[in-house]
Design a protein around this motif. Structure first.
Motif, short mmCIF file in Angstrom:
data_model
loop_
_atom_site.label_atom_id
_atom_site.label_comp_id
_atom_site.label_asym_id
_atom_site.label_seq_id
_atom_site.Cartn_x
_atom_site.Cartn_y
_atom_site.Cartn_z
N UNK A 14 -13.33 -51.21 -7.53
CA UNK A 14 -12.88 -50.32 -6.46
C UNK A 14 -11.90 -49.29 -7.02
N UNK A 15 -12.04 -48.04 -6.54
CA UNK A 15 -11.14 -46.98 -6.98
C UNK A 15 -11.24 -45.79 -6.05
N UNK A 16 -10.26 -44.87 -6.14
CA UNK A 16 -10.26 -43.60 -5.42
C UNK A 16 -10.08 -42.47 -6.42
N UNK A 17 -10.98 -41.49 -6.37
CA UNK A 17 -10.94 -40.36 -7.30
C UNK A 17 -10.48 -39.13 -6.54
N UNK A 18 -9.47 -38.45 -7.06
CA UNK A 18 -8.90 -37.27 -6.41
C UNK A 18 -9.78 -36.05 -6.62
N UNK A 19 -9.77 -35.16 -5.61
CA UNK A 19 -10.50 -33.90 -5.68
C UNK A 19 -9.50 -32.75 -5.62
N UNK A 20 -9.57 -31.76 -6.53
CA UNK A 20 -8.66 -30.60 -6.48
C UNK A 20 -9.00 -29.71 -5.30
N UNK A 21 -8.21 -29.78 -4.25
CA UNK A 21 -8.52 -29.05 -3.02
C UNK A 21 -7.71 -27.77 -2.93
N UNK A 22 -7.79 -27.12 -1.77
CA UNK A 22 -7.10 -25.86 -1.53
C UNK A 22 -6.46 -25.90 -0.15
N UNK A 23 -5.50 -25.02 0.08
CA UNK A 23 -4.86 -24.95 1.39
C UNK A 23 -5.78 -24.34 2.43
N UNK A 24 -6.73 -23.51 1.99
CA UNK A 24 -7.66 -22.87 2.92
C UNK A 24 -8.64 -23.90 3.48
N UNK A 25 -9.18 -23.66 4.69
CA UNK A 25 -10.12 -24.62 5.29
C UNK A 25 -11.36 -24.82 4.43
N UNK A 39 -14.37 -40.82 2.50
CA UNK A 39 -13.99 -39.51 1.95
C UNK A 39 -12.84 -38.99 2.80
N UNK A 40 -11.71 -38.70 2.16
CA UNK A 40 -10.53 -38.25 2.90
C UNK A 40 -10.67 -36.79 3.31
N UNK A 41 -9.74 -36.33 4.15
CA UNK A 41 -9.75 -34.93 4.60
C UNK A 41 -9.55 -33.97 3.44
N UNK A 42 -8.83 -34.40 2.43
CA UNK A 42 -8.60 -33.54 1.26
C UNK A 42 -9.72 -33.65 0.23
N UNK A 43 -10.75 -34.48 0.53
CA UNK A 43 -11.91 -34.57 -0.35
C UNK A 43 -11.90 -35.71 -1.33
N UNK A 44 -10.86 -36.56 -1.32
CA UNK A 44 -10.80 -37.68 -2.26
C UNK A 44 -11.88 -38.70 -1.95
N UNK A 45 -12.47 -39.25 -2.99
CA UNK A 45 -13.62 -40.15 -2.85
C UNK A 45 -13.21 -41.60 -3.15
N UNK A 46 -13.40 -42.48 -2.15
CA UNK A 46 -13.10 -43.91 -2.32
C UNK A 46 -14.40 -44.66 -2.57
N UNK A 47 -14.44 -45.42 -3.67
CA UNK A 47 -15.65 -46.13 -4.08
C UNK A 47 -15.38 -47.63 -4.14
N UNK A 48 -16.43 -48.40 -3.94
CA UNK A 48 -16.32 -49.85 -4.01
C UNK A 48 -17.62 -50.42 -4.57
N UNK A 49 -17.55 -51.66 -5.06
CA UNK A 49 -18.74 -52.32 -5.58
C UNK A 49 -19.32 -51.64 -6.81
N UNK A 98 -13.12 -18.08 -0.06
CA UNK A 98 -12.52 -17.27 -1.11
C UNK A 98 -12.67 -17.86 -2.51
N UNK A 99 -12.69 -19.19 -2.61
CA UNK A 99 -12.66 -19.78 -3.93
C UNK A 99 -13.42 -21.09 -4.00
N UNK A 100 -13.67 -21.51 -5.23
CA UNK A 100 -14.30 -22.79 -5.51
C UNK A 100 -13.46 -23.52 -6.56
N UNK A 101 -13.07 -24.75 -6.26
CA UNK A 101 -12.30 -25.57 -7.20
C UNK A 101 -13.17 -26.71 -7.69
N UNK A 102 -13.20 -26.88 -9.00
CA UNK A 102 -14.04 -27.91 -9.61
C UNK A 102 -13.17 -28.83 -10.45
N UNK A 103 -13.23 -30.12 -10.17
CA UNK A 103 -12.48 -31.10 -10.94
C UNK A 103 -13.41 -32.22 -11.40
#
Length: 374
Positions: free
Chosen positions: A223-234, A271-281, A298-303
Motif C-alpha cells: 500500500x502507498x500514496x503517490x503525490x501528483x504535482x498539481x496547480x492552484x488553477x481548477x 484519488x484525492x482532490x489534488x490528484x494524489x493516487x492511493x494504491x493497495x494490493x 493554461x498549463x500542464x504539470x507532469x510528475x
C-alpha cells in the motif's frame, strides 16, 4: 505646388486605408463565427458577402430570400444570415466549421431604397495550442504540440531559474491542412538538483506551458500514496499512467468522478482532490514508473515517480513464527509419545511378573492338598 499635391495624395490614401481597413474578427478553427455587418433598415434589401481576395461570392440575399446559385463551392452549407435581424439592419454572416483557408478580408455590401453601404471585415483564423506533451528519456527532454495556427514558437525555462545555457533543437512542420506541428528537445545533465523544466508553446495571443518535475524514487510494500504535482488553477484533465503508456486513472474535471481502467480496479484505492493516487494490493508486477499529468486551461504539470515494491517484512515474520510453532508442537508431540511408549512398556513388564507369581502359588496349594488326601 508639387509638394502640396503629394500631401493631398497621402491624406487621401490614408483616408482610403482607414475607411477600408475594417474591423478584425478572430475565429477559432472548426468552430462557428459571426462576421458583423450593420446597415440602415429599408425596403428592397440586397446583401452580398464577398471574399475580397479573388472576388469570391460567399453569400447573397435579395427578393427576401437567399440567392446561392453563384455561391463558391467552398462555402456551401456553411453560411447563413440572421433572418429575423435583417429588417432591423443586421446583415451579419454566420460561418460554420471555420477553416484556415477562410482567413482574409471580406466585404459586406448592403443596399436598400435609402442607399448603399460597404463594410470590410478582416477574418483571422486561429488554432490555439490545445495540448503540450513533455517527457524525459534518459538525459533528453522532449516537448511537442500539434495542430496550431498561426506558426508557433517554443521556449524553455526552469524553476528555480537556472544560469545553464540551453542547447535545444526546435523543428516546425506545416501540414496539408496548413496547420503547424512543433517539437523541441533539450539535453540536461543528471546532476541530481531539484529543477523543474518548463516548455512554453506560443501562437498569436495563445500560449500553453508544460512543466516536467524531477522524477522521484519511492519504495513501498503493498500500500502507498503517490503525490501528483498539481496547480492552484481548477483541474481540467487528470491522467495517471503506468510506465508512460498504460492508463490507470482519468478525470476530465474538478467535479467529475474519476474513472479507473479495468486492469487497475483492484489496486486503486482512491484519488484525492489534488490528484494524489492511493494504491493497495500491489505486487512486484506493479513495480515501475507512475506518471501524473495534471492539466488546466493554461498549463500542464507532469510528475513521475519510480515505485519499487518490496515484500512485507511483517509477513516474513509471521511465516517464521508459524514454522517455529509447528516445530515446537511436533517436538512436544514426539516427546509425549516417547514417554507414553516407555510407560506402557514398564506396565507390561509388571503385569507379566504378577501372573507368574500367581501361577506358582496356585501350583503349591494344589500339591499341598494332594498330600493331605494321601
Amino acid at each position: 505646388m508639387a509638394l502640396w499635391k503629394c500631401v493631398r495624395c497621402l491624406v487621401f490614401l490614408l483616408f482610403l486605408w482607414t475607411f477600408q481597413r475594417g474591423d478584425a474578427e478572430v475565429c477559432i478553427l472548426k468552430q462557428s463565427c459571426i462576421l458583423k455587418c450593420n446597415f440602415n433598415p429599408g425596403d428592397d434589401v440586397v446583401i452580398h458577402w464577398i471574399m475580397v481576395a479573388g472576388n469570391i461570392p460567399v453569400h447573397s440575399y435579395y427578393h427576401n430570400q437567399d440567392q446561392l446559385t453563384r455561391q463558391d463551392q467552398r462555402f456551401m452549407s456553411r453560411t447563413s444570415l440572421l433572418k429575423d435581424q435583417i429588417s432591423k439592419g443586421n446583415a451579419s454572416l454566420k460561418l460554420t466549421t471555420v477553416e484556415v483557408q477562410d482567413g482574409g478580408r471580406y466585404k459586406c455590401y448592403t443596399s436598400t431604397i435609402t442607399g448603399n453601404k460597404e463594410t470590410f471585415i478582416d477574418l483571422n483564423v486561429e488554432a490555439p495550442v490545445a495540448e503540450v506533451d513533455i517527457q524525459k528519456v534518459e538525459n533528453r527532454i522532449t516537448c511537442s504540440s500539434e495542430g496550431i495556427y498561426p506558426k508557433p514558437e517554443l521556449t524553455w525555462s526552469t524553476s528555480p531559474p537556472s544560469s545553464v545555457t540551453f542547447k535545444n533543437t526546435t523543428t516546425v512542420q506545416e501540414t496539408e491542412q496548413q496547420l503547424y506541428n512543433i517539437s523541441g528537445s533539450l539535453m540536461v545533465s543528471d546532476s541530481g538538483t531539484d529543477v523543474a523544466y518548463s516548455c512554453t508553446v506560443s501562437s498569436g495571443e495563445h500560449r500553453r506551458t508544460a512543466t516536467l518535475f524531477k522524477q522521484l524514487n519511492k519504495t513501498s510494500t503493498t500500500e502507498t500514496t503517490i503525490d501528483c504535482p498539481s496547480s492552484k488553477a481548477p483541474l481540467t484533465v487528470l491522467i495517471w499512467r503506468f510506465n508512460h503508456s498504460q492508463i490507470i486513472v482519468t478525470q476530465t474535471g474538478a467535479n467529475v468522478p474519476y474513472k479507473v481502467s479495468e486492469e487497475w480496479r483492484q489496486q486503486v484505492k482512491a484519488v484525492s482532490e489534488s490528484g494524489n493516487l492511493a494504491l493497495t494490493g500491489l505486487t512486484p508486477d506493479q513495480q515501475g514508473a507512475y506518471t501524473c499529468e495534471f492539466s488546466n486551461e493554461e498549463e500542464t504539470n507532469v510528475g513521475s515517480t519510480f515505485l519499487r515494491i518490496e515484500e512485507s517484512k511483517g509477513s516474513d515474520i509471521n511465516v517464521g513464527i508459524v514454522i517455529v510453532a509447528i516445530g515446537i508442537i511436533a517436538a512436544a508431540a514426539g516427546v509425549a509419545g516417547f514417554f507414553y511408549w516407555k510407560k506402557r512398556k514398564h506396565n507390561s513388564k509388571q503385569t507379566g511378573g504378577n501372573i507368574s507369581d500367581n501361577k506358582t502359588g496356585s501350583k503349591a496349594r494344589d500339591d499341598e492338598g494332594s498330600e493331605m488326601l494321601m
